[in-house]
Enzyme design. Sequence first.
Site, short mmCIF file in Angstrom:
data_model
loop_
_atom_site.label_atom_id
_atom_site.label_comp_id
_atom_site.label_asym_id
_atom_site.label_seq_id
_atom_site.Cartn_x
_atom_site.Cartn_y
_atom_site.Cartn_z
N SER A 1 2.42 -2.25 0.89
CA SER A 1 2.61 -3.68 1.18
C SER A 1 1.91 -4.46 0.09
O SER A 1 1.00 -3.93 -0.57
CB SER A 1 1.96 -4.00 2.54
OG SER A 1 1.80 -5.39 2.71
N TYR B 281 -4.75 -3.85 9.10
CA TYR B 281 -3.54 -3.65 8.30
C TYR B 281 -3.88 -3.62 6.81
O TYR B 281 -3.43 -2.73 6.07
CB TYR B 281 -2.56 -4.80 8.60
CG TYR B 281 -1.18 -4.64 8.00
CD1 TYR B 281 -0.18 -3.96 8.68
CD2 TYR B 281 -0.88 -5.18 6.75
CE1 TYR B 281 1.09 -3.82 8.14
CE2 TYR B 281 0.39 -5.05 6.20
CZ TYR B 281 1.37 -4.38 6.90
OH TYR B 281 2.63 -4.23 6.36
#
Length: 261
Positions: free
Chosen positions: A143, A156
């Site tokens: 990501s 995350y």
Amino acid sequence: MFLKGKTALVTGSTSGIGLACAKALAAQGAAVMINGFGEAAAIEAERAALAAASGAGALHSPADMTRPDEIAAMVESCAAELGPVDILVNNAGIQHVAPVEDFPPTKWDQIIAINLSSAFHAIHAALPGMKAKGWGRIVNTASAHSLVASPFKSAYVAAKHGIAGLTKTVALEAASHGVTVNCISPGYVWTSLIEAQIPDTMKARGLTREQVVNDVLLASQPTKQFVTVDQVAALLIHLCRDESASITGANLSMDGGWTAM
Ligand code: NAD
């Protein structure tokens, strides 16, 4: 159909980016094992469509990516029923948005397990077979959050930075065995993962839905466009080509310019 004869395993592929990756791999003739949760009939319809597209078989594994034993069994059953894993896409992931002092410890553990540790367990199980064949592709869905942080996403961001480090380490270990290991780092892609975090982001930041989409999500992306699942899948396919044999250990951004800022 340059992937005829290859077997691919894509974790977290009953929706979103993973499903698009599975479809792209099947379209190139790979046998595909998909994984993830969802409604049984919908999963079976996707599995059947993948089998028809590839002509080489498609199966669904319900393995829970929080469970190392189930991950090992998934890799084993893929090898037994479709063939040893040639292409491993570690894609399963979840999100939770909350200030760190309110972040539920159980959520932290779950995110680290699904978004980071599951990739280790799948690689641990699948890499020996790739090395034995002298060919393999491992692609981890990281990501933009593997490179930069955003507030309220502690687990995350930690997991995605971890994926970037795991990618580089395994790339070095596999480099002389014909196995490349890379991660793709998308910016915001319109999937259920993004849809689901909008209410929590509204709460955490005191914003409306429109403000979250335009002022938080798309504010990060100079293109002012969401990345598409098909764009991510196309990069995966490129990484599977023999022409990509020298791309390894890379963290490939696809974020509309986000991390260039
Ligand atoms: P998604 O919610 O559409 O897909 C997630 C998939 O993971 C689903 O198939 C789900 O069933 C599966 N899954 C969830 N928990 C699981 C578990 N315990 N065991 C097995 N499978 C499980 O989301 P997505 O946006 O397609 O996300 C896929 C990956 O892309 C994730 O790693 C995510 O972090 C990453 N990513 C997404 C974006 C984005 O903006 N959507 C951006 C960058 C990276």
